[in-house]
Scaffold this motif. Structure first.
Motif, mmCIF file in Angstrom:
data_model
loop_
_atom_site.group_PDB
_atom_site.id
_atom_site.type_symbol
_atom_site.label_atom_id
_atom_site.label_comp_id
_atom_site.label_asym_id
_atom_site.label_seq_id
_atom_site.Cartn_x
_atom_site.Cartn_y
_atom_site.Cartn_z
ATOM 1 N N LEU A 92 0.865 -1.170 0.000
ATOM 2 C CA LEU A 92 0.000 0.000 0.000
ATOM 3 C C LEU A 92 0.907 1.227 0.000
ATOM 4 C CD1 LEU A 92 -2.677 -0.961 2.694
ATOM 5 C CD2 LEU A 92 -2.813 -1.275 0.218
ATOM 6 N N THR A 93 0.676 2.106 -0.951
ATOM 7 C CA THR A 93 1.451 3.347 -1.037
ATOM 8 C C THR A 93 0.517 4.517 -0.749
ATOM 9 O OG1 THR A 93 2.922 2.384 -2.694
ATOM 10 C CG2 THR A 93 2.908 4.783 -2.488
ATOM 11 N N PHE A 94 0.845 5.299 0.263
ATOM 12 C CA PHE A 94 0.020 6.434 0.679
ATOM 13 C C PHE A 94 0.636 7.722 0.137
ATOM 14 C CE2 PHE A 94 -0.647 3.046 3.689
ATOM 15 C CZ PHE A 94 -2.003 3.081 3.955
ATOM 16 N N GLN A 95 -0.146 8.464 -0.608
ATOM 17 C CA GLN A 95 0.291 9.742 -1.161
ATOM 18 C C GLN A 95 -0.869 10.728 -1.075
ATOM 19 O OE1 GLN A 95 1.493 8.692 -5.129
ATOM 20 N NE2 GLN A 95 3.562 8.106 -4.521
ATOM 21 N N ALA A 96 -0.925 11.491 0.014
ATOM 22 C CA ALA A 96 -1.970 12.506 0.226
ATOM 23 C C ALA A 96 -3.354 11.887 0.082
ATOM 24 C CB ALA A 96 -1.772 13.683 -0.710
ATOM 25 N N ASP A 97 -4.096 12.227 -0.987
ATOM 26 C CA ASP A 97 -5.477 11.766 -1.149
ATOM 27 C C ASP A 97 -5.612 10.556 -2.063
ATOM 28 O OD1 ASP A 97 -6.366 13.747 0.518
ATOM 29 O OD2 ASP A 97 -6.829 15.151 -1.097
ATOM 30 N N VAL A 98 -4.538 9.851 -2.303
ATOM 31 C CA VAL A 98 -4.583 8.646 -3.146
ATOM 32 C C VAL A 98 -3.887 7.504 -2.418
ATOM 33 C CG1 VAL A 98 -3.863 7.585 -5.309
ATOM 34 C CG2 VAL A 98 -4.649 9.957 -5.297
ATOM 35 N N LEU A 99 -4.575 6.377 -2.360
ATOM 36 C CA LEU A 99 -4.001 5.138 -1.835
ATOM 37 C C LEU A 99 -3.801 4.201 -3.017
ATOM 38 C CD1 LEU A 99 -3.222 3.077 0.359
ATOM 39 C CD2 LEU A 99 -5.665 2.550 0.599
ATOM 40 N N GLN A 100 -2.566 3.791 -3.222
ATOM 41 C CA GLN A 100 -2.279 2.916 -4.356
ATOM 42 C C GLN A 100 -2.028 1.494 -3.865
ATOM 43 O OE1 GLN A 100 0.172 4.034 -8.000
ATOM 44 N NE2 GLN A 100 1.644 2.787 -6.895
ATOM 45 N N LEU A 101 -2.795 0.559 -4.417
ATOM 46 C CA LEU A 101 -2.612 -0.857 -4.116
ATOM 47 C C LEU A 101 -1.800 -1.472 -5.245
ATOM 48 C CD1 LEU A 101 -5.618 0.136 -3.115
ATOM 49 C CD2 LEU A 101 -5.885 -2.280 -2.549
ATOM 50 N N ARG A 102 -0.767 -2.213 -4.908
ATOM 51 C CA ARG A 102 0.124 -2.766 -5.928
ATOM 52 C C ARG A 102 0.466 -4.213 -5.576
ATOM 53 N NH1 ARG A 102 4.049 -0.944 -9.728
ATOM 54 N NH2 ARG A 102 5.871 -2.320 -9.894
ATOM 55 N N LEU A 103 0.369 -5.075 -6.582
ATOM 56 C CA LEU A 103 0.723 -6.477 -6.403
ATOM 57 C C LEU A 103 1.656 -6.915 -7.527
ATOM 58 C CD1 LEU A 103 0.331 -9.192 -4.905
ATOM 59 C CD2 LEU A 103 -1.576 -9.655 -6.442
#
Length: 373
Positions: free
Chosen positions: A278-289
Motif C-alpha cells: 500500500l502506497t500512501f500519497q496525500a489523497d490517493v491510496l495505491q494498491l500494488r501487487l
C-alpha cells in the motif's frame, strides 16, 4: 413415553441436534438425541461433551418419559415421511416406535442412564447478548491455526457493565468486534472459535440470548433453546491493551466496499510469489501487487484526516483480504509505528502488522531450445 407432535418442528430440531451429536463415539449414547417429554412439550437434547444443545418442541404428551434415538437416524427417518404429525412411543422392552400414517419404524434404543445432564446457570447470574452471528463473522477469520497455541483458537469475550467486545488474534493481527450486552457483568472468557461458529449457525441475527456461566461452561439460552460450550482456561494476549497503545502516524478515510473491490482487482495477478504493498500519497491510496504472473496497480481516492499520508508499506495479501471481508461501511485507516495498519468501522477494529519488504520476484529462465543437428 408416548407423544404426538408436528413432524416439521421435530425434524428441524433433529437436524440441529445432528450438527452437535458425534457420528461416532466410544459412548454410544452420545451418538443419540435425548427426547424428554413432560407437560406439553418435548425437549430434544444433543451433546458431544464439548457442546450441548437443548430445544423445546410443543407436543401432546400422553405419557411422560425420556428416551434416546440415534441422531442421524432420526433426522433421516423424519425427512422421508410426508404426514403432518408423528407419534413416538417407548415400550417396556426398550424399543422406540415412530408412527406416521401407515408407516411405522421400530428400533432398539441405548440405555438412557448413560446420557449426561446439561448444567443451567441461575437466571440472576446471566446477562443479555445480541448480534452473535455478526460477532462471529467479524472475528473468526483472525484466529490462529497453530495447534500448539490453543488460546489463539478461541474468541475472547470481554464483558463489562455496559458493553461486550469479542477479540480474535493469530499473533500477527487482531480483530475486535463490538457486541450488544445488557446486564451487570465484568468478566473475560475464552470460547473455542468452532463452538462460537456453531452457535452462530443456530441463532438468528436479531436474536437476544441470555448468557451465563456454570462451572467451566458458558450457556446461551432463549425461549425453547439452550446451547452450552466448554470454556478454555488459558492466558490470552491483552489485545485491548495493544490496540489502545498504538500511536497513529496518519489517518485516512475511505469506504470498505470500494477498498474490497480495489483489492479484488489488484489480486487478479496473484500467484505463488506475491509482493503486495500500500502506497500512501496525500489523497490517493495505491494498491500494488507483483507476482511471477505480472504487476497490477489500482489507485483509490481517499480523504486524509490527520498527519501526512505518505510511504510504502508491505502486507500479506490474503490476511488483509480476510479482514476486509468482515468490514462494512465507512472505513478509517490508521498507519501506526512499524507500519501497523488499523482498519476501523463502527462495529469492528482490525489490526494488521506489516511485513518486511519481500524479495524480488524470481522469474525462471526459459530453457533455450537446442538447434537440431
Amino acid at each position: 413415553m408416548h407423544i404426538s407432535l408436528d413432524r416439521c418442528e421435530l425434524l428441524a430440531a433433529a437436524r440441529n441436534a445432528e450438527k452437535i451429536a458425534p457420528p461416532k463415539s466410544a459412548v454410544a449414547a452420545l451418538e443419540c438425541v435425548c427426547l424428554d417429554a413432560e407437560n406439553d412439550a418435548v425437549t430434544v437434547t444433543s451433546t458431544n461433551l464439548e457442546l450441548a444443545l437443548a430445544q423445546r418442541v410443543p407436543a401432546e404428551v400422553q405419557e411422560s418419559g425420556r428416551m434416546l434415538i440415534p441422531a442421524k437416524w432420526l433426522s433421516g427417518a423424519l425427512g422421508v415421511l410426508r404426514t403432518g404429525r408423528v407419534t413416538l412411543q417407548h415400550d417396556a422392552a426398550g424399543r422406540v416406535h415412530i408412527l406416521s400414517g401407515a408407516t411405522e419404524y421400530t428400533l432398539a434404543a441405548p440405555a438412557i442412564e448413560e446420557y449426561p445432564q446439561i448444567a443451567i446457570p441461575f437466571p440472576e447470574d446471566t446477562v443479555f447478548v445480541s448480534g452473535v452471528p455478526a460477532m462471529v463473522k467479524r472475528t473468526v477469520f483472525a484466529i490462529s491455526d497453530a495447534i500448539d497455541r490453543p488460546a489463539l483458537k478461541c474468541i475472547n469475550l470481554v464483558f463489562t457493565d455496559d458493553a461486550l467486545h469479542a477479540f480474535a488474534s493469530d499473533g500477527h493481527r487482531i480483530a475486535m468486534a463490538k457486541g450488544c450486552s445488557k446486564g451487570a457483568a465484568a468478566t473475560s472468557l475464552l470460547i473455542p472459535a468452532v463452538s462460537f461458529q456453531k452457535l452462530a449457525q443456530l441463532v438468528g441475527a436479531k436474536d437476544t440470548l441470555r448468557v451465563g456461566v456454570t462451572g467451566k461452561t458458558i450457556v446461551f439460552s432463549k425461549e425453547n433453546f439452550l446451547f452450552s460450550a466448554r470454556l478454555i482456561e488459558d492466558q490470552y494476549p491483552n489485545a485491548e491493551y495493544v490496540l489502545s497503545h498504538l500511536q497513529s502516524r496518519f489517518t485516512i478515510l475511505t469506504d470498505a466496499e470500494q477498498m474490497r473491490k480495489a483489492l479484488a482487482a489488484v489480486a487478479s495477478v496473484s500467484g505463488t510469489q506475491n509482493r503486495f504493498s500500500l502506497t500512501f500519497q496525500a489523497d490517493v491510496l495505491q494498491l500494488r501487487l507483483e507476482s511471477e504472473l505480472g504487476i497490477s496497480t489500482v489507485p483509490l481516492s481517499v480523504t486524509a484526516l490527520s498527519g501526512q499520508p505518505e510511504g510504502v508499506f508491505w502486507y500479506t495479501l490474503d490476511t488483509l483480504r480476510e479482514c476486509l471481508r468482515a468490514l462494512d461501511g465507512t472505513l478509517t485507516l490508521d498507519v501506526a509505528q512499524q507500519g501497523v495498519l488499523l482498519l476501523t468501522t463502527d462495529e469492528l477494529v482490525c489490526m494488521q502488522t506489516a511485513v518486511r519488504q519481500p524479495k524480488p520476484i524470481e522469474v525462471p529462465n526459459k530453457k533455450q531450445r537446442k538447434n537440431a543437428a
